[in-house]
Design a protein around this motif. Structure first.
Motif, PDB file in Angstrom:
ATOM      1  N   ASN A 124       0.850  -1.190   0.000  1.00  0.00           N
ATOM      2  CA  ASN A 124       0.000   0.000   0.000  1.00  0.00           C
ATOM      3  C   ASN A 124       0.889   1.244   0.000  1.00  0.00           C
ATOM      4  OD1 ASN A 124      -1.982   1.940   0.390  1.00  0.00           O
ATOM      5  ND2 ASN A 124      -2.226   1.509   2.565  1.00  0.00           N
ATOM      6  N   TYR A 309      -5.145  -1.542  -2.992  1.00  0.00           N
ATOM      7  CA  TYR A 309      -5.008  -2.860  -2.376  1.00  0.00           C
ATOM      8  C   TYR A 309      -5.235  -3.978  -3.377  1.00  0.00           C
ATOM      9  CZ  TYR A 309      -3.939  -2.072   2.452  1.00  0.00           C
ATOM     10  OH  TYR A 309      -3.280  -1.770   3.605  1.00  0.00           O
ATOM     11  N   GLY A 551     -12.486  16.658  23.955  1.00  0.00           N
ATOM     12  CA  GLY A 551     -12.726  16.763  22.519  1.00  0.00           C
ATOM     13  C   GLY A 551     -11.555  16.320  21.653  1.00  0.00           C
ATOM     14  N   GLU A 552     -10.501  15.788  22.252  1.00  0.00           N
ATOM     15  CA  GLU A 552      -9.351  15.431  21.417  1.00  0.00           C
ATOM     16  C   GLU A 552      -9.671  14.224  20.563  1.00  0.00           C
ATOM     17  OE1 GLU A 552      -7.216  18.505  22.739  1.00  0.00           O
ATOM     18  OE2 GLU A 552      -6.272  16.996  21.479  1.00  0.00           O
ATOM     19  N   ALA A 553      -9.041  14.171  19.399  1.00  0.00           N
ATOM     20  CA  ALA A 553      -9.295  13.062  18.466  1.00  0.00           C
ATOM     21  C   ALA A 553      -8.771  11.754  19.037  1.00  0.00           C
ATOM     22  CB  ALA A 553      -8.607  13.358  17.142  1.00  0.00           C
ATOM     23  N   SER A 555      -8.165   7.437  18.026  1.00  0.00           N
ATOM     24  CA  SER A 555      -8.283   6.311  17.104  1.00  0.00           C
ATOM     25  C   SER A 555      -7.502   5.160  17.708  1.00  0.00           C
ATOM     26  CB  SER A 555      -7.727   6.664  15.728  1.00  0.00           C
ATOM     27  OG  SER A 555      -6.327   6.517  15.703  1.00  0.00           O
TER      28      SER A 555
ATOM     29  N   ARG B 124     -11.864  15.764  12.902  1.00  0.00           N
ATOM     30  CA  ARG B 124     -10.557  15.904  13.531  1.00  0.00           C
ATOM     31  C   ARG B 124     -10.580  15.835  15.039  1.00  0.00           C
ATOM     32  NH1 ARG B 124      -7.155  18.037   9.360  1.00  0.00           N
ATOM     33  NH2 ARG B 124      -8.046  16.942   7.604  1.00  0.00           N
ATOM     34  N   GLY B 126     -12.648  14.385  18.897  1.00  0.00           N
ATOM     35  CA  GLY B 126     -13.462  13.313  19.453  1.00  0.00           C
ATOM     36  C   GLY B 126     -14.729  13.833  20.109  1.00  0.00           C
ATOM     37  N   ALA B 284      -9.853  10.139  11.712  1.00  0.00           N
ATOM     38  CA  ALA B 284      -8.588   9.415  11.835  1.00  0.00           C
ATOM     39  C   ALA B 284      -8.823   7.910  11.947  1.00  0.00           C
ATOM     40  CB  ALA B 284      -7.827   9.908  13.063  1.00  0.00           C
ATOM     41  N   GLN B 285      -9.870   7.539  12.660  1.00  0.00           N
ATOM     42  CA  GLN B 285     -10.164   6.123  12.852  1.00  0.00           C
ATOM     43  C   GLN B 285     -10.436   5.441  11.521  1.00  0.00           C
ATOM     44  OE1 GLN B 285     -10.609   4.209  16.224  1.00  0.00           O
ATOM     45  NE2 GLN B 285      -9.788   3.203  14.433  1.00  0.00           N
ATOM     46  N   ARG B 286     -11.223   6.088  10.663  1.00  0.00           N
ATOM     47  CA  ARG B 286     -11.567   5.492   9.384  1.00  0.00           C
ATOM     48  C   ARG B 286     -10.327   5.344   8.505  1.00  0.00           C
ATOM     49  NH1 ARG B 286     -16.359   5.206   6.841  1.00  0.00           N
ATOM     50  NH2 ARG B 286     -16.258   4.481   4.698  1.00  0.00           N
ATOM     51  N   ARG B 287      -9.515   6.408   8.500  1.00  0.00           N
ATOM     52  CA  ARG B 287      -8.323   6.377   7.664  1.00  0.00           C
ATOM     53  C   ARG B 287      -7.393   5.265   8.112  1.00  0.00           C
ATOM     54  NH1 ARG B 287      -9.205  11.988   7.378  1.00  0.00           N
ATOM     55  NH2 ARG B 287      -8.288  12.330   9.423  1.00  0.00           N
ATOM     56  N   ARG B 288      -7.292   5.092   9.438  1.00  0.00           N
ATOM     57  CA  ARG B 288      -6.395   4.045   9.931  1.00  0.00           C
ATOM     58  C   ARG B 288      -6.873   2.680   9.466  1.00  0.00           C
ATOM     59  NH1 ARG B 288      -2.635   3.501  13.682  1.00  0.00           N
ATOM     60  NH2 ARG B 288      -1.844   5.217  12.443  1.00  0.00           N
ATOM     61  N   LEU B 290      -8.667   1.937   6.868  1.00  0.00           N
ATOM     62  CA  LEU B 290      -8.427   1.794   5.431  1.00  0.00           C
ATOM     63  C   LEU B 290      -6.965   1.486   5.158  1.00  0.00           C
ATOM     64  CD1 LEU B 290     -10.532   4.709   3.911  1.00  0.00           C
ATOM     65  CD2 LEU B 290     -10.902   2.268   3.595  1.00  0.00           C
ATOM     66  N   ASP B 291      -6.081   2.221   5.831  1.00  0.00           N
ATOM     67  CA  ASP B 291      -4.659   2.013   5.590  1.00  0.00           C
ATOM     68  C   ASP B 291      -4.205   0.616   5.999  1.00  0.00           C
ATOM     69  OD1 ASP B 291      -3.661   5.402   6.397  1.00  0.00           O
ATOM     70  OD2 ASP B 291      -4.178   4.439   4.492  1.00  0.00           O
ATOM     71  N   GLN B 327     -15.013  -0.944  17.372  1.00  0.00           N
ATOM     72  CA  GLN B 327     -14.498  -0.724  16.022  1.00  0.00           C
ATOM     73  C   GLN B 327     -14.867  -1.873  15.103  1.00  0.00           C
ATOM     74  OE1 GLN B 327     -10.723  -0.522  17.894  1.00  0.00           O
ATOM     75  NE2 GLN B 327     -10.302   1.377  16.848  1.00  0.00           N
TER      76      GLN B 327
END
Lengths: 750, 347
Positions: A124, A309, A551-553, A555, B124, B126, B284-288, B290-291, B327
């Protein structure tokens, strides 16, 4: 091209790189090193550059940057290690840095490190890199692991598919590194023609969309080699690429001509009209891209990744040797089942961590004592006599030897042995691949307070040294969880505070129990304080995610790398050197000034009383309110650089301000006594069990040491979070000590 | 030494005082901030926006309606509207008020800012979906034109906000699509959710709690006095008409809407083929995901369950990745493709 032209180009590009670089020496060619995380990229980097490397940060970002040099065939190469990324979509700082370097840094060669055991996922990134630059050498790393697991990859077939040279390697053992150097040299010298894989075929809709924009790009920049990639980025409204198109940077990349003059603003009709227009300038290209983007399907980005992919899958299949293979015994999976089962996973974890802690405490005793005798007893005496013999004035000898040198020596003697044992052991577990399993097991618990399972690991690192724990939070790539881990790391009782805890527990708490049980009781007291710290960490995490960090992002993903036999001696050696260097640096940088301040406080007099007297008296009321006293508070203030010297400072100040100057080694000189004498001395000066308990709690819950504060600032780049990380534990400590003291006094009527 | 009882009392008093000061939304600081914000300019901008939204179908807006919307007295609303007329932003026929062209432009600018901020919050940060609108309401008055353009560039010039509302361009164009109100769908017709009305906040929260998110497919079964009965992801949901009015859909062919199988449905030892990632998974979660290779067509196997029960480690394109149940529930799989997976097989 002649060597002088090369160098001239290199120097010119170096000037460009000033924006991207922090330092530079003379070099002939620039090489970028890219790859997924966990591919052994740093091993390749180390293998290529040896010790000729240094690390720093990319300017303006808190992303590590490593640079090194190597020589091949008489030419000098500068190797820049890009952050490990899964992709180049430029969504995170890491990806932006990598992408910017590849596109605008114009490396002469890009070395792409791929993991032979996970080819598809790695491809990728590979396909995206190949879309930007054709001068790529692929290092197919971890071939030894692929062989071990029965995965066969044919480097020649892969090379055919990708259109660039592929060098098989096992960087750990050095296999393939020489060939890699030679391939890089050949590529830089222009000896290797490449036909980089550029065609990731998407569905018809997507293809026609891309074609429209690509045509516009090629109209404006006919010689642009990566026009398709640029078109894709414009369709994504990539800020940096758009800026490059607009201000002519992209044009300058194509040919060495200066950026175009300011183009005329675009008419609003162009937004709706994407039919072929005479594209004269960058702005026209942007207008076309804008118009096309208007009509894009919502899942455009998904389709692009899907297409990449699909291509990756095809390439990987074509490069695989043999078909489906069966392994007779999968060591990894079996081990995993033992380590993550509810029945055996937790006990094994507790056992392993317990062993690490026990080895650290038990193993550090003798070396610490030896270092203490050497540096503090002998070294101090020797240095003292040296100064006296040279006829130096008393105050100079006092300041340098009793103040600066003594504090530094103390810190080294106390800190070095435990850290030199703890961190290598921890690194061994990490190299082996066990630590992510710990995070995996504990994640459910940490999720409930809004944190990441990997915080368990940074918390453990914090038991060695809080600054190291903060640096370790780099493994948490989600911003919010990383901040939580950084701010709460201080609640792990670091090595420097163990002596304080153990001493006070033995003298004051253990003394309450019958002699037979004294050892057990004091040990449980220390363990209880540690557990309170863990509880405080969970509470603080919960509080932060509910309030300030709301509010921080966020993942989450947790990669479980395969188990790899750790390189025992190599790890021990590098970890030892690393840790030694860090302690020495810290001792000099932070403890030395502290020593100076301590000596001054004890020896400078204002109006007949020493500074120590004045400050202690001033801090006494506040101290008593918290169940402490003025001496303890002052000691914590001036010992903020290092927790190790708190007790010696307390003793020194007690003796100084308590009017018993013949005890101890002199005014402003740190000293220590054995446990029994400490008890006598402190009790004579008003210490009670309450004082000891509150001091233990305050030692756990006060502000981080100055090294940690400095590290937090460097890692977060934000004064705000650093202030929070400093003041929150201090506030909690003050409140807890206050409540304990007042309730205790109320209950006991003291 | 201080009397412990007295010290504790003082401490308790301090705690109460601090709470009163800093309590979110109802504390003294929050109230002071709210009053300071309600400046003239902010009120005018809110009025312009209200006229824009309410006057969509061409009808004139009366002062009482504005008073209700902004929670102010009617006299205040009347003064506000007069000020708008003075500034050339609105005109009146004596009873109701409408926006002028200039007022409309201003309104579009405000709407653009508001929706861009919401998109940024969704992509961007949460911040919870239920709070996007409120936060954007506050922020829209504080951003300068340059900041708005920078925000749009950073987000990649998005066309729609996370509620599905179109974001006006810098020149005031509004992207359009073929969405219709859910109320226009007859029983038996199907569609995908394109827009969820974010005001009032309680309705939006109720819609989300009922399971409605952008991109979900639904089928209308029946309509009666109680509301409309939908089939959403295999579940029967009844929406009161009041809530129904806040949903717009894109017509779509009637495909099966039984609850889609997700990665959370397979246990260690099984594998399945990915169909896609739920649109509720964003940023960010979605991009991760996908990557890492979670794209349609990928076969993912569940391999290990953690000692704590969650997360589960999945084999994704040769790598072992731990994902939490939350997730895994975003990854849609083809139920028919679930099959036992032999862990030691290297495909």
């Amino acid at each position: 091209m002649s060597p002088t032209t090369f160098r001239g180009q290199a120097l010119a590009r170096d000037a460009d790189l000033v924006q991207l670089a922090t330092r530079s020496e003379r070099f002939d060619h620039l090489v970028a090193l890219a790859g997924n995380p966990n591919t052994g990229k740093s091993t390749v980097f180390n293998a290529l550059t040896g010790l000729r490397q240094h690390t720093g940060n990319w300017p303006g970002k808190t992303v590590t940057r490593a640079e090194g040099y190597f020589v091949a065939g008489g030419t000098r190469f500068k190797l820049v290690d890009l952050p490990g990324t899964y992709s180049l979509q430029a969504a995170s700082d890491d990806e932006q840095v990598a992408r910017d370097m590849l596109l605008f840094g114009r490396p002469d060669v890009t070395v792409l490190v791929l993991d032979a055991t996970r080819l598809e996922r790695n491809l990728n990134l590979a396909l995206q890199v190949l879309a930007i630059t054709p001068r790529v050498v692929v290092c197919l790393n971890l071939m030894d692991e692929a062989r071990r697991r029965g995965i066969g990859v044919d480097p020649l077939a892969l090379s055919r598919e990708l259109g660039v040279p592929v060098i098989p390697a096992s960087a750990r053992s050095g296999e393939g590194i020489e060939a890699l150097r030679e391939a890089v040299r050949a590529m830089a010298a222009g000896e290797t023609p490449t036909t980089p894989y550029r065609v990731a075929r998407f569905d018809a809709d997507t293809e026609s969309t891309i074609a429209t924009v690509e045509t516009a790009v090629l109209d404006a920049y006919p010689d642009l080699p990566n026009s398709r990639w640029v078109a894709l980025r414009l369709l994504n409204a990539d800020e940096r690429v758009e800026a490059a198109v607009q201000n002519g940077e992209l044009a300058a990349l194509v040919a060495e001509r200066p950026p175009a003059a300011r183009p005329t603003p675009v008419a609003s009709a162009a937004i709706h009209d994407a039919s072929p227009v005479a594209v004269q300038s960058g702005n026209d290209v942007l207008a076309v891209a804008s118009a096309v983007r208007w009509r894009l399907a919502a899942d455009f980005q998904d389709r692009i990744t899907e297409g990449i992919y699909r291509a990756a899958e095809a390439i990987a299949t074509a490069s695989r040797l043999g078909g489906v293979q069966r392994l007779r015994f999968d060591f990894d999976r079996t081990l995993d089942r033992w380590l993550t089962s509810p029945l055996t996973g937790f006990p094994i974890m507790v056992l392993l961590l317990g062993i690490v802690f026990w080895l650290t405490i038990a193993g550090a005793n003798v070396p610490s004592a030896m270092l203490g005798t050497l540096l503090v007893d002998h070294g101090h005496a020797w240095l003292s006599s040296l100064f006296t013999a040279a006829g130096a004035p008393d105050w100079l000898r006092g300041f340098v030897v009793d103040g600066v040198y003594l504090a530094t020596a103390w810190v080294i003697a106390v800190m070095l042995p435990p850290m030199a044992i703890f961190f290598p052991l921890f690194t061994l577990l990490e190299d082996f691949g066990y630590l992510p399993r710990v995070a995996f097991n504990l994640d459910a618990l940490f999720r409930r307070v809004g944190a990441h399972g990997k915080q368990a690991l940074t918390m453990c690192m914090g038991f060695g040294c809080n600054a190291a724990g903060v640096v370790a939070t780099r493994v948490i790539d989600s911003p919010r969880e990383r901040l939580v881990a950084i701010i709460t790391n201080n609640f792990s009782l670091c090595n420097g505070r163990w002596p304080t805890q153990i001493l006070l527990a033995t003298v004051f708490v253990g003394a309450l129990a019958p002699p037979a049980l004294a050892g057990l009781v004091s040990a449980s007291a220390v363990v209880s304080v540690t557990l309170i710290g863990v509880a405080a960490m969970f509470f603080a995490s919960w509080l932060l995610t509910r309030t300030v960090l709301r509010g921080e992002a966020t993942s989450f993903s947790l990669e479980l790398p395969p188990y790899r036999p750790p390189r025992l001696w190599q790890t021990l050696y590098t970890s030892l050197i690393d840790r030694t260097l860090i302690v020495l640096w810290r001792a000099i940088a932070f403890a030395a000034p502290a020593g100076a301040v301590i000596w001054l406080v004890g020896n400078v007099s204002v109006g007949g009383a020493t500074l120590a007297d004045l400050l202690v008296r001033w801090l006494e009321p506040a101290g008593l309110l918290l169940g402490l006293n003025g001496v303890i508070l002052l000691a914590y203030v001036i010992a903020i650089p290092a927790n190790e010297i708190v007790i010696p400072t307390v003793l020194m100040l007690t003796v100084l301000t308590g009017g018993v100057p013949e005890a101890g080694a002199g005014a402003g000189v740190l000293f220590e006594l054995d446990a029994a004498d400490v008890g006598v001395l402190l009790r004579e000066h008003g210490w009670t069990t309450l004082t000891a308990v509150c001091t233990m709690l305050f030692s756990l819950l006060h502000n981080p040491c100055s090294t940690t504060i400095y590290t937090i600032y460097r890692e977060t780049g934000s004064a705000r979070w650093t202030a929070l990380a400093t003041l929150m534990p201090l506030g909690m400590g003050a409140v807890v000590c206050f409540l304990v003291a007042q309730v205790w006094r109320l209950v006991t009527g003291a | 030494m201080v009397d412990p009882a007295r010290a504790l009392l003082v401490f308790a008093a301090l705690v109460v005082a601090t709470a009163v000061l800093v309590w979110p939304r109802r504390g003294v600081f929050a109230l002071v901030q709210r009053t300071r914000r309600a400046t003239e300019r902010v009120r005018v901008e809110d009025a312009v926006k209200y006229l824009f939204h309410a006057g969509d179908d061409g009808a004139a807006v009366r002062p009482e309606a504005l008073a209700g919307a902004l929670s102010v007295r009617e006299t205040v609303a009347r003064t506000l509207l007069t000020r708008l007329v003075e500034r050339g932003l609105a005109r009146t026929d004596g009873v109701g008020f409408r926006l002028t062209e200039g007022g409309r432009r201003d309104a579009l600018r405000l709407v653009r800012t508001h929706r861009l901020v919401e998109q940024w919050l969704a992509d961007r940060t949460g911040v919870e979906p239920a709070e996007w609108h409120a936060v954007a309401e506050d922020a829209e008055h504080d951003l300068t034109a340059e900041q708005v353009e920078a925000l749009a560039a950073q987000l990649g010039q998005p066309r729609f906000d996370p509620h599905g509302d179109p974001i006006p361009t810098a020149t005031g164009e509004l992207p359009v699509d073929d969405r219709v109100l859910l109320g226009r769908l007859a029983p038996g017709e199907a569609g995908t959710i394109a827009h969820l009305e974010d005001e009032p906040a309680e309705s939006y929260i109720a819609l989300r709690r009922a399971g409605l998110t952008l991109g979900r497919a639904l089928v209308v079964h029946a309509r009666d006095a109680r509301g409309v009965q939908l089939e959403l992801d295999g579940n029967r949901v009844t929406l009161p008409h009041l809530l129904e009015a806040g949903v717009s859909v894109l017509r779509a062919p009637h495909t099966s809407t039984e609850r889609p199988a997700t990665l959370a449905d397979i246990a260690p030892g099984e594998s399945a083929r990915v169909i896609g990632i739920d649109r509720a998974c964003r940023g960010a979660q979605r991009r991760r995901l996908l990557d890492l290779g979670v794209v349609p067509g990928t076969r993912i196997a569940a391999v290990l369950r953690s000692a704590g029960g969650d997360p589960i480690a999945y084999d994704i394109r040769g790598a072992l990745i731990g994902l939490r149940a939350q997730q895994a529930a975003w990854v849609r799989i083809d139920a028919a493709s679930i099959a036992p997976h032999e862990a030691d097989r290297v495909a």
